[in-house]
Design a protein around this motif. Structure first.
Motif, PDB file in Angstrom:
ATOM      1  N   PRO A  28       3.943  -7.360   5.017  1.00 15.49           N
ATOM      2  CA  PRO A  28       3.421  -7.843   3.736  1.00 15.49           C
ATOM      3  C   PRO A  28       1.904  -7.781   3.707  1.00 15.49           C
ATOM      4  O   PRO A  28       1.250  -7.815   4.744  1.00 15.49           O
ATOM      5  N   THR A  29       1.365  -7.648   2.503  1.00 18.46           N
ATOM      6  CA  THR A  29      -0.084  -7.773   2.340  1.00 18.46           C
ATOM      7  C   THR A  29      -0.398  -9.252   2.468  1.00 18.46           C
ATOM      8  O   THR A  29       0.226 -10.086   1.810  1.00 18.46           O
ATOM      9  N   ARG A  30      -1.331  -9.570   3.329  1.00 20.18           N
ATOM     10  CA  ARG A  30      -1.641 -10.987   3.554  1.00 20.18           C
ATOM     11  C   ARG A  30      -3.033 -11.138   4.125  1.00 20.18           C
ATOM     12  O   ARG A  30      -3.590 -10.200   4.682  1.00 20.18           O
ATOM     13  N   ASN A  31      -3.549 -12.324   3.999  1.00 27.55           N
ATOM     14  CA  ASN A  31      -4.802 -12.698   4.630  1.00 27.55           C
ATOM     15  C   ASN A  31      -4.504 -12.957   6.104  1.00 27.55           C
ATOM     16  O   ASN A  31      -3.561 -13.674   6.428  1.00 27.55           O
ATOM     17  N   PRO A  32      -5.279 -12.398   7.034  1.00 28.91           N
ATOM     18  CA  PRO A  32      -4.971 -12.567   8.456  1.00 28.91           C
ATOM     19  C   PRO A  32      -5.030 -14.016   8.937  1.00 28.91           C
ATOM     20  O   PRO A  32      -4.536 -14.323  10.013  1.00 28.91           O
ATOM     21  N   SER A  67       3.953 -14.116   8.624  1.00 36.22           N
ATOM     22  CA  SER A  67       4.924 -13.796   7.587  1.00 36.22           C
ATOM     23  C   SER A  67       6.027 -12.909   8.150  1.00 36.22           C
ATOM     24  O   SER A  67       5.931 -12.407   9.270  1.00 36.22           O
ATOM     25  N   GLU A  68       7.041 -12.720   7.358  1.00 36.03           N
ATOM     26  CA  GLU A  68       8.216 -11.976   7.783  1.00 36.03           C
ATOM     27  C   GLU A  68       8.005 -10.464   7.673  1.00 36.03           C
ATOM     28  O   GLU A  68       7.434  -9.986   6.699  1.00 36.03           O
ATOM     29  N   TRP A  69       8.449  -9.743   8.689  1.00 36.36           N
ATOM     30  CA  TRP A  69       8.476  -8.292   8.628  1.00 36.36           C
ATOM     31  C   TRP A  69       9.879  -7.865   8.226  1.00 36.36           C
ATOM     32  O   TRP A  69      10.874  -8.480   8.617  1.00 36.36           O
ATOM     33  N   THR A  70       9.958  -6.791   7.470  1.00 34.63           N
ATOM     34  CA  THR A  70      11.232  -6.201   7.090  1.00 34.63           C
ATOM     35  C   THR A  70      11.337  -4.844   7.775  1.00 34.63           C
ATOM     36  O   THR A  70      10.327  -4.148   7.912  1.00 34.63           O
TER      37      THR A  70
END
Length: 190
Positions: A135-139, A144-147
């Motif tokens: 996912p796009t996220r702030n480090p 978060s979850e990986w798919t």
């Protein structure tokens, strides 16, 4: 025997029809141990490490970190083997001295991986394809979850020459959270 595979690390937030744009894809070739049991174990280990250290930084970093960890695990085959010229754990810089590798036919930790141009698709002799969606996220946010998508065994077009179509036409045996892939494909039933 080698089980070749290709892994694509992508940003999940992109619409599916834009995922083939190569600027947000990091793709790697793995020459050996590309079967789901091995790759999913390695992805779970990588995800845990990145979560604990808060060092997830997107597809390119994840692909590079995957290669680094895979190289480290292969390198252990050559560390402290008791040979005259084995690489000693207390002197890892020995890896940088080619004279210390004269006794090796092919130091597998230096072979077996490639950074691929996603526009080129695959070589054509791979047995499995994987897509790891981050996912796009702030480090600095919580992990978060990986798919992941895991192809069926050779369930995609295979021929000599590069092909983007392999990822487009693959039959996926699994598509969902990494943890579920691990439980369904790898983990022993209770």
């Amino acid at each position: 025997m080698s089980t070749r595979s290709q892994l694509r690390f992508i940003q999940r937030s992109e619409p599916a029809d834009e995922q083939s744009e190569t600027d947000r894809i990091a793709q790697i070739y793995r020459h050996s141990d590309g079967y789901p049991d091995s790759v999913l174990r390695d992805l779970v280990q990588l995800k845990q490490l990145l979560d604990e250290t808060r060092t997830e930084r997107g597809p390119a970093y994840a692909a590079a970190q995957f290669l680094f960890l895979d190289t480290l695990s292969a390198m252990t085959l050559y560390v402290d083997e008791g040979r005259d010229r084995s690489i000693h754990a207390d002197h890892p810089s020995d890896l940088l001295d080619p004279d210390n590798m004269e006794h090796l036919d092919q130091p597998m930790f230096l072979l077996g991986h490639g950074v691929e141009n996603p526009a080129d698709g695959i070589h054509g002799d791979e047995e499995y394809l994987y897509v790891v969606e981050l996912p796009t996220r702030n480090p600095f946010e919580d992990p978060s979850e990986w798919t992941v998508k895991v192809s069926g065994h050779s369930a995609f077009p295979r021929w000599d020459g590069p092909t983007e179509e392999a990822f487009e036409r693959a039959s996926w045996q699994f598509h969902g959270p990494l943890e579920h892939a691990f439980e369904k494909i790898v983990a022993e039933p209770a």
